[in-house]
Design a protein around this motif. Structure first.
Motif, PDB file in Angstrom:
ATOM      1  N   SER A  66       4.372  34.777   5.402  1.00 43.63           N
ATOM      2  CA  SER A  66       4.533  35.721   4.287  1.00 43.63           C
ATOM      3  C   SER A  66       3.197  35.933   3.585  1.00 43.63           C
ATOM      4  O   SER A  66       2.852  37.057   3.197  1.00 43.63           O
ATOM      5  N   SER A  67       2.448  34.848   3.421  1.00 40.58           N
ATOM      6  CA  SER A  67       1.139  34.937   2.777  1.00 40.58           C
ATOM      7  C   SER A  67       0.206  35.845   3.562  1.00 40.58           C
ATOM      8  O   SER A  67      -0.536  36.649   2.975  1.00 40.58           O
ATOM      9  N   LYS A  68       0.250  35.756   4.887  1.00 42.05           N
ATOM     10  CA  LYS A  68      -0.606  36.608   5.720  1.00 42.05           C
ATOM     11  C   LYS A  68      -0.231  38.080   5.554  1.00 42.05           C
ATOM     12  O   LYS A  68      -1.104  38.955   5.498  1.00 42.05           O
ATOM     13  N   VAL A 146      -0.230  27.320   2.045  1.00 42.76           N
ATOM     14  CA  VAL A 146      -0.067  26.364   3.135  1.00 42.76           C
ATOM     15  C   VAL A 146      -1.399  26.136   3.838  1.00 42.76           C
ATOM     16  O   VAL A 146      -1.805  25.006   4.096  1.00 42.76           O
ATOM     17  N   ALA A 147      -2.087  27.211   4.148  1.00 44.36           N
ATOM     18  CA  ALA A 147      -3.397  27.122   4.793  1.00 44.36           C
ATOM     19  C   ALA A 147      -4.481  27.458   3.764  1.00 44.36           C
ATOM     20  O   ALA A 147      -4.210  28.027   2.708  1.00 44.36           O
ATOM     21  N   GLU A 148      -5.695  27.086   4.105  1.00 45.65           N
ATOM     22  CA  GLU A 148      -6.811  27.225   3.172  1.00 45.65           C
ATOM     23  C   GLU A 148      -7.054  28.671   2.753  1.00 45.65           C
ATOM     24  O   GLU A 148      -7.411  28.965   1.616  1.00 45.65           O
ATOM     25  N   ASN A 149      -6.852  29.600   3.695  1.00 43.02           N
ATOM     26  CA  ASN A 149      -7.134  31.010   3.403  1.00 43.02           C
ATOM     27  C   ASN A 149      -5.894  31.808   3.023  1.00 43.02           C
ATOM     28  O   ASN A 149      -5.919  33.036   3.002  1.00 43.02           O
ATOM     29  N   ASP A 150      -4.784  31.126   2.728  1.00 48.91           N
ATOM     30  CA  ASP A 150      -3.576  31.816   2.285  1.00 48.91           C
ATOM     31  C   ASP A 150      -3.806  32.414   0.895  1.00 48.91           C
ATOM     32  O   ASP A 150      -4.605  31.906   0.110  1.00 48.91           O
ATOM     33  N   ILE A 151      -3.049  33.471   0.599  1.00 46.54           N
ATOM     34  CA  ILE A 151      -3.144  34.121  -0.697  1.00 46.54           C
ATOM     35  C   ILE A 151      -1.987  33.661  -1.587  1.00 46.54           C
ATOM     36  O   ILE A 151      -0.877  33.462  -1.111  1.00 46.54           O
ATOM     37  N   ASN A 152      -2.274  33.453  -2.852  1.00 48.10           N
ATOM     38  CA  ASN A 152      -1.231  33.119  -3.812  1.00 48.10           C
ATOM     39  C   ASN A 152      -0.770  34.432  -4.442  1.00 48.10           C
ATOM     40  O   ASN A 152      -1.420  34.968  -5.332  1.00 48.10           O
ATOM     41  N   PHE A 153       0.353  34.957  -3.941  1.00 47.10           N
ATOM     42  CA  PHE A 153       0.778  36.279  -4.388  1.00 47.10           C
ATOM     43  C   PHE A 153       1.208  36.280  -5.852  1.00 47.10           C
ATOM     44  O   PHE A 153       1.125  37.318  -6.517  1.00 47.10           O
TER      45      PHE A 153
END
Length: 224
Positions: A66-68, A146-153
């Motif tokens: 979802s973050s991607k 979850v991952a380092e490059n995920d976005i916090n929506f």
């Protein structure tokens, strides 16, 4: 990043990728932790250093995927040209609703449209997310990287609200209603073309989303 941290990250990503492949081909219920670990080339005991159980890795996968989707949609929103914005507004507008490319309505519609098109091009991902999505998991996806490059929506959403001229009433409820509407509509429309195909549904979907946003739009901030 040191060698130890790099190895941990590699194992974590390997478990995520393997679980996603198994979950989307066999289903969550028919996939075991032993199978995930074996195919990832990692000892079963090591799995529990990263995840509580297979439902924990499922939830983190939903958050990650979802973050991607959000990240790509927000990047597209930030990089599109003025001409592209005008064209998009014309495509999604109707006689009842008009809105500018700087409004919260426009930003949310743009992001949703981008995500819908991405899911239409990746129906495996759509099926996985829709089958396993709940509001609790979605809220976690909004706030957990979850991952380092995920976005916090959630941060992106709060920035959008801060840029608004109006106070938004119960914004979490607004987001809940929009999420439930888009999720159920996309699943039926993209996978089964019920009750119509995606392009036919989109104007009605966007019009309804705009109505939801306007129901939650309060007074001008300067009037309070």
């Amino acid at each position: 990043m040191g060698k130890v941290e790099s190895n941990k990250l590699q194992k974590f990503n390997s478990l995520l990728d393997t679980a996603f492949n198994l979950f989307t081909t066999k289903g969550v219920n028919k996939t075991s932790i032993a199978e995930i670990s074996e195919q990832a080339g990692i000892a079963k005991g090591t799995f529990y250093l990263y995840f509580k159980d297979k439902y924990d890795i499922r939830n983190k996968l939903i958050s990650h995927e979802s973050s991607k989707l959000f990240k790509n949609a927000v990047a597209a929103l930030e990089s599109h040209s003025k001409q592209e914005a005008e064209t998009f507004c014309q495509e999604v507008n109707d006689t009842e609703h008009t809105y500018s490319d700087n409004s919260l309505e426009y930003k949310i519609i743009f992001i949703i449209n981008h995500i819908i098109d991405s899911l239409n091009n990746n129906r495996t991902l759509l099926t996985f997310i829709s089958k396993n999505l709940s509001w609790g998991i979605f809220k976690e996806a909004l706030t957990t990287n979850v991952a380092e490059n995920d976005i916090n929506f959630k941060d992106v959403f709060l920035e959008m609200l801060a840029d608004e001229d109006h106070v938004m009433i119960e914004p979490e409820i607004m987001l809940f209603l929009i999420t439930e509407l888009v999720s159920s509509t996309c699943y039926s429309t993209i996978l089964y073309e019920e009750p119509a195909n995606l392009e036919t549904i989109k104007p009605y979907l966007f019009s309804t989303i705009i109505s939801i946003i306007r129901q939650h739009t309060g007074k001008l901030k300067g009037d309070i």
